[in-house]
Design a protein around this motif. Structure first.
Motif, PDB file in Angstrom:
ATOM      1  N   ASP A  72       0.816  -1.216   0.000  1.00  0.00           N
ATOM      2  CA  ASP A  72       0.000   0.000   0.000  1.00  0.00           C
ATOM      3  C   ASP A  72       0.854   1.272   0.000  1.00  0.00           C
ATOM      4  O   ASP A  72       0.498   2.269  -0.640  1.00  0.00           O
ATOM      5  N   ALA A  73       1.983   1.244   0.713  1.00  0.00           N
ATOM      6  CA  ALA A  73       2.811   2.452   0.795  1.00  0.00           C
ATOM      7  C   ALA A  73       3.320   2.899  -0.564  1.00  0.00           C
ATOM      8  O   ALA A  73       3.521   4.098  -0.793  1.00  0.00           O
ATOM      9  N   TRP A  74       3.515   1.946  -1.473  1.00  0.00           N
ATOM     10  CA  TRP A  74       4.018   2.305  -2.803  1.00  0.00           C
ATOM     11  C   TRP A  74       2.983   3.039  -3.642  1.00  0.00           C
ATOM     12  O   TRP A  74       3.315   3.613  -4.685  1.00  0.00           O
ATOM     13  N   ALA A  75       1.734   3.048  -3.200  1.00  0.00           N
ATOM     14  CA  ALA A  75       0.718   3.852  -3.882  1.00  0.00           C
ATOM     15  C   ALA A  75       0.802   5.316  -3.457  1.00  0.00           C
ATOM     16  O   ALA A  75       0.214   6.199  -4.099  1.00  0.00           O
ATOM     17  N   THR A  76       1.563   5.577  -2.375  1.00  0.00           N
ATOM     18  CA  THR A  76       1.700   6.933  -1.845  1.00  0.00           C
ATOM     19  C   THR A  76       3.014   7.578  -2.268  1.00  0.00           C
ATOM     20  O   THR A  76       3.062   8.772  -2.559  1.00  0.00           O
ATOM     21  N   VAL A  77       4.084   6.790  -2.286  1.00  0.00           N
ATOM     22  CA  VAL A  77       5.410   7.315  -2.636  1.00  0.00           C
ATOM     23  C   VAL A  77       6.074   6.418  -3.672  1.00  0.00           C
ATOM     24  O   VAL A  77       5.794   5.220  -3.737  1.00  0.00           O
ATOM     25  N   THR A  78       6.951   7.010  -4.447  1.00  0.00           N
ATOM     26  CA  THR A  78       7.767   6.226  -5.371  1.00  0.00           C
ATOM     27  C   THR A  78       9.094   5.899  -4.699  1.00  0.00           C
ATOM     28  O   THR A  78       9.529   6.624  -3.788  1.00  0.00           O
ATOM     29  N   PRO A  79       9.765   4.847  -5.139  1.00  0.00           N
ATOM     30  CA  PRO A  79      11.082   4.554  -4.576  1.00  0.00           C
ATOM     31  C   PRO A  79      12.053   5.735  -4.680  1.00  0.00           C
ATOM     32  O   PRO A  79      12.810   5.987  -3.745  1.00  0.00           O
ATOM     33  N   GLN A  80      12.027   6.467  -5.793  1.00  0.00           N
ATOM     34  CA  GLN A  80      12.946   7.584  -5.949  1.00  0.00           C
ATOM     35  C   GLN A  80      12.640   8.694  -4.948  1.00  0.00           C
ATOM     36  O   GLN A  80      13.559   9.313  -4.397  1.00  0.00           O
ATOM     37  N   GLN A  81      11.372   8.949  -4.688  1.00  0.00           N
ATOM     38  CA  GLN A  81      11.022   9.939  -3.670  1.00  0.00           C
ATOM     39  C   GLN A  81      11.566   9.529  -2.305  1.00  0.00           C
ATOM     40  O   GLN A  81      12.055  10.363  -1.540  1.00  0.00           O
ATOM     41  N   VAL A  82      11.474   8.243  -2.013  1.00  0.00           N
ATOM     42  CA  VAL A  82      11.972   7.739  -0.733  1.00  0.00           C
ATOM     43  C   VAL A  82      13.487   7.881  -0.652  1.00  0.00           C
ATOM     44  O   VAL A  82      14.034   8.322   0.369  1.00  0.00           O
ATOM     45  N   LEU A  83      14.176   7.522  -1.717  1.00  0.00           N
ATOM     46  CA  LEU A  83      15.639   7.630  -1.720  1.00  0.00           C
ATOM     47  C   LEU A  83      16.086   9.079  -1.543  1.00  0.00           C
ATOM     48  O   LEU A  83      17.047   9.361  -0.826  1.00  0.00           O
ATOM     49  N   ASP A  84      15.397   9.989  -2.200  1.00  0.00           N
ATOM     50  CA  ASP A  84      15.727  11.412  -2.048  1.00  0.00           C
ATOM     51  C   ASP A  84      15.478  11.875  -0.615  1.00  0.00           C
ATOM     52  O   ASP A  84      16.291  12.617  -0.039  1.00  0.00           O
ATOM     53  N   ALA A  85      14.363  11.445  -0.041  1.00  0.00           N
ATOM     54  CA  ALA A  85      14.041  11.816   1.343  1.00  0.00           C
ATOM     55  C   ALA A  85      15.060  11.226   2.313  1.00  0.00           C
ATOM     56  O   ALA A  85      15.467  11.880   3.288  1.00  0.00           O
ATOM     57  N   ARG A  86      15.483  10.002   2.053  1.00  0.00           N
ATOM     58  CA  ARG A  86      16.466   9.356   2.918  1.00  0.00           C
ATOM     59  C   ARG A  86      17.793  10.109   2.894  1.00  0.00           C
ATOM     60  O   ARG A  86      18.438  10.275   3.939  1.00  0.00           O
ATOM     61  N   LEU A  87      18.196  10.572   1.737  1.00  0.00           N
ATOM     62  CA  LEU A  87      19.453  11.311   1.637  1.00  0.00           C
ATOM     63  C   LEU A  87      19.347  12.668   2.338  1.00  0.00           C
ATOM     64  O   LEU A  87      20.304  13.120   2.979  1.00  0.00           O
ATOM     65  N   ARG A  88      18.186  13.308   2.240  1.00  0.00           N
ATOM     66  CA  ARG A  88      17.998  14.571   2.984  1.00  0.00           C
ATOM     67  C   ARG A  88      18.072  14.312   4.478  1.00  0.00           C
ATOM     68  O   ARG A  88      18.672  15.103   5.227  1.00  0.00           O
ATOM     69  N   ALA A  89      17.484  13.204   4.925  1.00  0.00           N
ATOM     70  CA  ALA A  89      17.529  12.861   6.348  1.00  0.00           C
ATOM     71  C   ALA A  89      18.945  12.519   6.784  1.00  0.00           C
ATOM     72  O   ALA A  89      19.360  12.860   7.899  1.00  0.00           O
ATOM     73  N   ALA A  90      19.707  11.850   5.925  1.00  0.00           N
ATOM     74  CA  ALA A  90      21.101  11.541   6.250  1.00  0.00           C
ATOM     75  C   ALA A  90      21.902  12.822   6.433  1.00  0.00           C
ATOM     76  O   ALA A  90      22.705  12.950   7.360  1.00  0.00           O
ATOM     77  N   ASP A  91      21.662  13.784   5.566  1.00  0.00           N
ATOM     78  CA  ASP A  91      22.368  15.063   5.657  1.00  0.00           C
ATOM     79  C   ASP A  91      22.060  15.756   6.983  1.00  0.00           C
ATOM     80  O   ASP A  91      22.978  16.144   7.734  1.00  0.00           O
ATOM     81  N   SER A  92      20.787  15.929   7.298  1.00  0.00           N
ATOM     82  CA  SER A  92      20.426  16.654   8.521  1.00  0.00           C
ATOM     83  C   SER A  92      20.823  15.877   9.771  1.00  0.00           C
ATOM     84  O   SER A  92      21.262  16.466  10.769  1.00  0.00           O
ATOM     85  N   THR A  93      20.709  14.551   9.726  1.00  0.00           N
ATOM     86  CA  THR A  93      21.063  13.726  10.882  1.00  0.00           C
ATOM     87  C   THR A  93      22.559  13.795  11.170  1.00  0.00           C
ATOM     88  O   THR A  93      22.974  13.992  12.322  1.00  0.00           O
ATOM     89  N   LEU A  94      23.375  13.625  10.155  1.00  0.00           N
ATOM     90  CA  LEU A  94      24.823  13.655  10.359  1.00  0.00           C
ATOM     91  C   LEU A  94      25.299  15.030  10.793  1.00  0.00           C
ATOM     92  O   LEU A  94      26.204  15.155  11.626  1.00  0.00           O
ATOM     93  N   ARG A  95      24.689  16.066  10.250  1.00  0.00           N
ATOM     94  CA  ARG A  95      25.083  17.420  10.668  1.00  0.00           C
ATOM     95  C   ARG A  95      24.727  17.663  12.128  1.00  0.00           C
ATOM     96  O   ARG A  95      25.482  18.316  12.866  1.00  0.00           O
ATOM     97  N   ARG A  96      23.607  17.142  12.565  1.00  0.00           N
ATOM     98  CA  ARG A  96      23.212  17.327  13.963  1.00  0.00           C
ATOM     99  C   ARG A  96      24.087  16.497  14.904  1.00  0.00           C
ATOM    100  O   ARG A  96      24.497  16.971  15.965  1.00  0.00           O
ATOM    101  N   LEU A  97      24.393  15.258  14.524  1.00  0.00           N
ATOM    102  CA  LEU A  97      25.126  14.359  15.411  1.00  0.00           C
ATOM    103  C   LEU A  97      26.634  14.596  15.405  1.00  0.00           C
ATOM    104  O   LEU A  97      27.305  14.364  16.411  1.00  0.00           O
TER     105      LEU A  97
END
Length: 296
Positions: free
Chosen positions: A88-113
């Protein structure tokens, strides 16, 4: 072209050097999945459940796969929990959208930590080069999660390139570890229960909260391991259980030797040194819950 010097360097790789290197690289990869940043990024795209965010986050490199593929490659999650969210989740997001979001989260997470100074340091750039070099030695066959991530582009920013390389090395070792678990006759719950009994695995609290298994199923798995002589009456590891877990790690080391042999002893030692600094800093800044590991 392989040189005599490089062959000598590989033969000098200390025992378990690859495992030690992995053990300080892997936590920084994992920080993203324990960070509030990633589920927040996914929530913006319509995925508001944390379990759904995790499943699509780690699986996205494979494309919009179904619950069976995720159960097979993630190994220790209950199929019914995965099927509650996938496909069901794939009807809401595409894999590429998820990968882009994951990389944004990696950036903000690593900068904070880690802080901007360490993120943008020469040390980070050096670590990225070393980790990517090690990943060049990984192999795709029989390693589906690694192979899927190996097809992704390497980010330009050094800290994201390092996180990407850490992901490659983590999934390569993880895929090999699943081969070893299956060969040892340990299913998802038995693998979790024996690892927790060692004191190095995820705590019972976190397993029951995140993996989809019930307390009754957890107890049944521990009873089954006790009958096999792997756990004792108090559900700690027996001598045979301790030997089994050690054999599993040795088998995983053999299956995961290629990237560290490719990098060579000097490179592995330096990467381990840098990764230790990064992970120690991240853990010190609250990267993981205090009760995540242990027998509780």
């Amino acid at each position: 072209m392989t040189t005599t010097a490089s062959l000598q360097d590989r033969s000098a790789l200390p025992d378990r050097a690859g495992r030690h290197c992995h053990n300080v690289i892997n936590p920084l990869h994992s920080t993203v999945y324990f960070s509030p940043d990633f589920p927040q990024e996914l929530a913006k795209l319509g995925i508001e459940d944390r379990s759904a965010a995790y499943f699509v986050g780690r699986a996205a490199a494979m494309g919009p796969v179904g619950p069976g593929v995720i159960a097979a490659t993630f190994y220790n999650f209950k199929y019914e929990l995965i099927a509650r969210h996938i496909p069901d989740a794939w009807a809401t997001v595409t894999p590429q959208q998820v990968l882009d979001a994951r990389l944004r989260a990696a950036d903000s997470t690593l900068r904070r930590l880690l802080g901007d100074e360490l993120v943008e340091s020469d040390k980070m750039a050096e670590a990225a080069r070393l980790a990517l070099s090690a990943a060049e030695g990984c192999v795709r066959h029989a390693r589906p999660l690694y192979a899927a991530h190996a097809d992704l582009p390497v980010p330009d920013a050094p800290h994201l390139a390092y996180w990407h390389a850490a992901t490659l090395l983590r999934e390569h070792r993880g895929d090999g570890h699943l081969i070893a678990l299956a060969d040892a006759g340990l299913g998802p719950l038995e693998a979790l229960a024996s690892h927790t009994a060692s004191g190095r695995g995820m705590s019972t609290k976190w397993i029951l909260a995140t993996r989809g298994w019930s307390a009754e199923e957890w107890q049944e798995a521990r009873e089954a391991l006790r009958e096999r002589g792997i756990l004792d009456a108090d559900f700690g590891l027996t001598e045979a259980g301790t030997r089994l877990r050690a054999d599993l790690e040795e088998a995983t080391d053999r299956l995961d030797a290629a990237p560290y042999e490719h990098l060579g002893a000097e490179g592995v030692a330096r990467l381990t040194e840098l990764a230790t600094e990064f992970t120690t800093t991240a853990v010190g800044n609250g990267a993981f819950p205090a009760d995540l590991f242990g027998q509780g």
